[in-house]
Design a protein around this motif. Structure first.
Motif, PDB file in Angstrom:
ATOM      1  N   ALA A   1      50.415  50.396  30.044  1.00  0.00           N
ATOM      2  CA  ALA A   1      48.973  50.642  30.103  1.00  0.00           C
ATOM      3  C   ALA A   1      48.203  49.331  30.185  1.00  0.00           C
ATOM      4  N   PHE A   2      48.712  48.299  29.530  1.00  0.00           N
ATOM      5  CA  PHE A   2      48.046  46.994  29.572  1.00  0.00           C
ATOM      6  C   PHE A   2      48.158  46.357  30.952  1.00  0.00           C
ATOM      7  N   VAL A   3      49.358  46.303  31.495  1.00  0.00           N
ATOM      8  CA  VAL A   3      49.550  45.616  32.777  1.00  0.00           C
ATOM      9  C   VAL A   3      49.109  46.461  33.966  1.00  0.00           C
ATOM     10  N   SER A   4      48.876  47.760  33.760  1.00  0.00           N
ATOM     11  CA  SER A   4      48.439  48.605  34.876  1.00  0.00           C
ATOM     12  C   SER A   4      46.975  48.389  35.216  1.00  0.00           C
ATOM     13  N   GLN A   5      46.219  47.755  34.294  1.00  0.00           N
ATOM     14  CA  GLN A   5      44.857  47.359  34.629  1.00  0.00           C
ATOM     15  C   GLN A   5      44.943  46.184  35.602  1.00  0.00           C
ATOM     16  N   PRO A   6      44.339  46.287  36.800  1.00  0.00           N
ATOM     17  CA  PRO A   6      44.588  45.291  37.858  1.00  0.00           C
ATOM     18  C   PRO A   6      44.433  43.842  37.422  1.00  0.00           C
ATOM     19  N   THR A   7      43.294  43.506  36.845  1.00  0.00           N
ATOM     20  CA  THR A   7      43.086  42.101  36.481  1.00  0.00           C
ATOM     21  C   THR A   7      44.044  41.651  35.394  1.00  0.00           C
ATOM     22  N   GLN A   8      44.306  42.529  34.423  1.00  0.00           N
ATOM     23  CA  GLN A   8      45.229  42.168  33.350  1.00  0.00           C
ATOM     24  C   GLN A   8      46.652  42.036  33.882  1.00  0.00           C
ATOM     25  N   GLY A   9      47.052  42.941  34.763  1.00  0.00           N
ATOM     26  CA  GLY A   9      48.396  42.867  35.331  1.00  0.00           C
ATOM     27  C   GLY A   9      48.593  41.617  36.167  1.00  0.00           C
ATOM     28  N   VAL A  10      47.599  41.288  37.000  1.00  0.00           N
ATOM     29  CA  VAL A  10      47.694  40.085  37.833  1.00  0.00           C
ATOM     30  C   VAL A  10      47.690  38.830  36.959  1.00  0.00           C
ATOM     31  N   SER A  11      46.816  38.808  35.947  1.00  0.00           N
ATOM     32  CA  SER A  11      46.769  37.645  35.050  1.00  0.00           C
ATOM     33  C   SER A  11      48.097  37.459  34.328  1.00  0.00           C
ATOM     34  N   ALA A  12      48.668  38.560  33.836  1.00  0.00           N
ATOM     35  CA  ALA A  12      49.949  38.466  33.126  1.00  0.00           C
ATOM     36  C   ALA A  12      51.050  37.968  34.053  1.00  0.00           C
ATOM     37  N   ALA A  13      51.083  38.490  35.286  1.00  0.00           N
ATOM     38  CA  ALA A  13      52.121  38.083  36.241  1.00  0.00           C
ATOM     39  C   ALA A  13      52.000  36.602  36.594  1.00  0.00           C
ATOM     40  N   LEU A  14      50.769  36.151  36.870  1.00  0.00           N
ATOM     41  CA  LEU A  14      50.565  34.736  37.221  1.00  0.00           C
ATOM     42  C   LEU A  14      50.834  33.825  36.027  1.00  0.00           C
TER      43      LEU A  14
ATOM     44  N   SER B   1      37.321  46.280  40.526  1.00  0.00           N
ATOM     45  CA  SER B   1      38.000  47.113  39.528  1.00  0.00           C
ATOM     46  C   SER B   1      37.705  46.620  38.118  1.00  0.00           C
ATOM     47  N   HIS B   2      37.593  45.310  37.959  1.00  0.00           N
ATOM     48  CA  HIS B   2      37.287  44.699  36.670  1.00  0.00           C
ATOM     49  C   HIS B   2      35.904  45.136  36.189  1.00  0.00           C
TER      50      HIS B   2
END
Length: 417
Positions: free
Chosen positions: A163-176, A266-267
């Motif tokens: 649920a945390f990483v499925s939020q676009p900005t949070q998922g992209v931030s976590a991946a980067l 989306s953010h």
């Protein structure tokens, strides 16, 4: 303060535009905004975690011949120690931060920083010693309540992480941020290697901890919010070279711009939903807690009366003179140590035989309206323990005989201050 800290950190390294991006991503994060309106703890941890981790990211950019930086290390360790004081499970952060500065100081032969890293452990040790002297227990009830129930907890915990990483900005931030940590951990320079290993290792450790205990009973990523500013800063550090390369290889820059616009849209949408819809709903819930406390205060109960309550983090706050029984165990040693009944972390322990027949509170404040679309299982003589604490309360014989017949509905509009 946490948002500004992250924005200034990024701006000093990459420029004004990147600082504004950091400010936008952290300042208008839906999850952070939500928890900022529900109390001080999560926001305080967000600030303290940010103050503890950003100096580690900053140390990755320093020259190998420079000293450790006593001020930066002290501020980082101090913030981590305070975080462990606010929430004991932040000791994981303190261990990660202390290990980083300890290794770096050892390599540079700076004894003062090594001693500071060891001294910071005094905060969680002091908390544990105090609670043992006060409560007679080494671990607080909340720690007992978070014991894993095995695969059911892991399933719930994985859902929480998703649920945390499925939020676009949070998922992209976590991946980067993970990409930055991996790249830094593989660098030949000691400072970058330690910084990458610390951020990546702590993020992985904290995520595994969340999976193990089953996440959280509430939405909006409460236990990942403290990491958001640091993950965002690391993500921007990782994205800056990619953006430069993309802009050089693609003269129009259209794909990059389109992706950024979609991400920010989306953010903003998620933030607007929280502010316009969810925060007003939470305000009503908070107001109901105030109303409940007012009703109890005006009921002229005997001085030794006990009130059973589910919302032990809200209602008793507004009525310190009344004795409350926490039906879910956060403030009750016996209930906290009963076997878990489901994987709903922190809300899966209750013992109504003990609560309703042994303690026998004078009043019980239920968390929701009682069900009226079915008869009590006690009445049907088919009593089976349910996985929902509210439904299970409704089915108890003692509750039906002594409480349900004397119920009073609470309304925010009916009780004024």
């Amino acid at each position: 303060a946490a948002v500004t800290h992250a924005a200034v950190f990024v701006r000093r390294r990459l420029g004004d535009a990147s600082g504004l991006v950091a400010f936008a991503l952290t300042g208008f994060a839906a999850s952070a905004a939500w928890w900022a309106t529900t109390g001080w703890e999560t926001s305080a941890l967000e600030l303290l975690w940010t103050a503890a981790l950003l100096p580690i990211l900053g140390s990755a950019e320093a020259g190998e011949d420079e000293s450790v930086g006593t001020a930066a290390a002290g501020a980082s360790l101090g913030a981590a120690a305070l975080a462990a004081f606010v929430r004991l499970d932040s000791t994981l952060l303190l261990l990660a931060v202390g290990t980083h500065w300890g290794f770096l100081a050892s390599a540079k032969r700076e004894a003062r920083v090594c001693l500071a890293a060891l001294g910071a452990l005094a905060a969680p040790i002091a908390v544990v010693l105090w609670q043992h002297s006060y409560y007679g227990e080494w671990l607080p009830n909340t720690a007992i309540l978070k014991r894993s129930v095995g695969i059911a907890s892991w399933r719930a915990g994985l859902g929480y992480v998703f649920a945390f990483v499925s939020q676009p900005t949070q998922g992209v931030s976590a991946a980067l941020a993970i990409a930055w940590s991996a790249a830094a951990a593989g660098d030949a320079r000691l400072r970058r290697r330690l910084a990458g290993a610390t951020l990546g290792g702590f993020t992985a450790l904290w995520t595994l901890y969340m999976v193990h205990v089953g996440g959280d009973a509430f939405v909006y990523d409460r236990f990942f919010v403290p990491l958001l500013p640091t993950l965002t800063a690391a993500a921007i550090l990782a994205a800056a070279p990619l953006a430069t390369k993309w802009g050089r290889d693609s003269p129009s820059g259209a794909p990059w711009a389109l992706a950024c616009v979609a991400l920010f849209a989306s953010h903003v949408f998620a933030f607007a939903k929280v502010v316009l819809t969810d925060v007003p709903n939470q305000k009503s819930v908070n107001m109901l807690a105030v109303v409940s406390a007012l009703v109890v205060r005006r009921a002229e109960l005997p001085k030794d009366a006990t009130v059973g309550v589910f919302a032990a983090g809200a209602v008793p706050y507004f009525d310190a003179a009344t004795r409350f029984l926490d039906l879910l165990g956060k403030c009750d040693r016996h209930v906290a140590r009963t076997p878990p009944r489901n994987a709903h972390a922190g809300h899966n322990h209750w013992d109504y035989k003990y609560a309703l027949e042994d303690v026998r509170p004078d009043v019980v404040l239920t968390s929701d309206a009682l069900p009226r679309d079915r008869a009590s299982a006690m009445v049907e003589d088919t009593l089976q323990p349910r996985g929902d604490f509210h439904s299970d309360l409704f089915d108890q014989r003692a509750f039906q005989e002594h409480y349900f017949r004397n119920q009073m509905l609470l309304s925010v509009d009916r009780v004024s201050a």
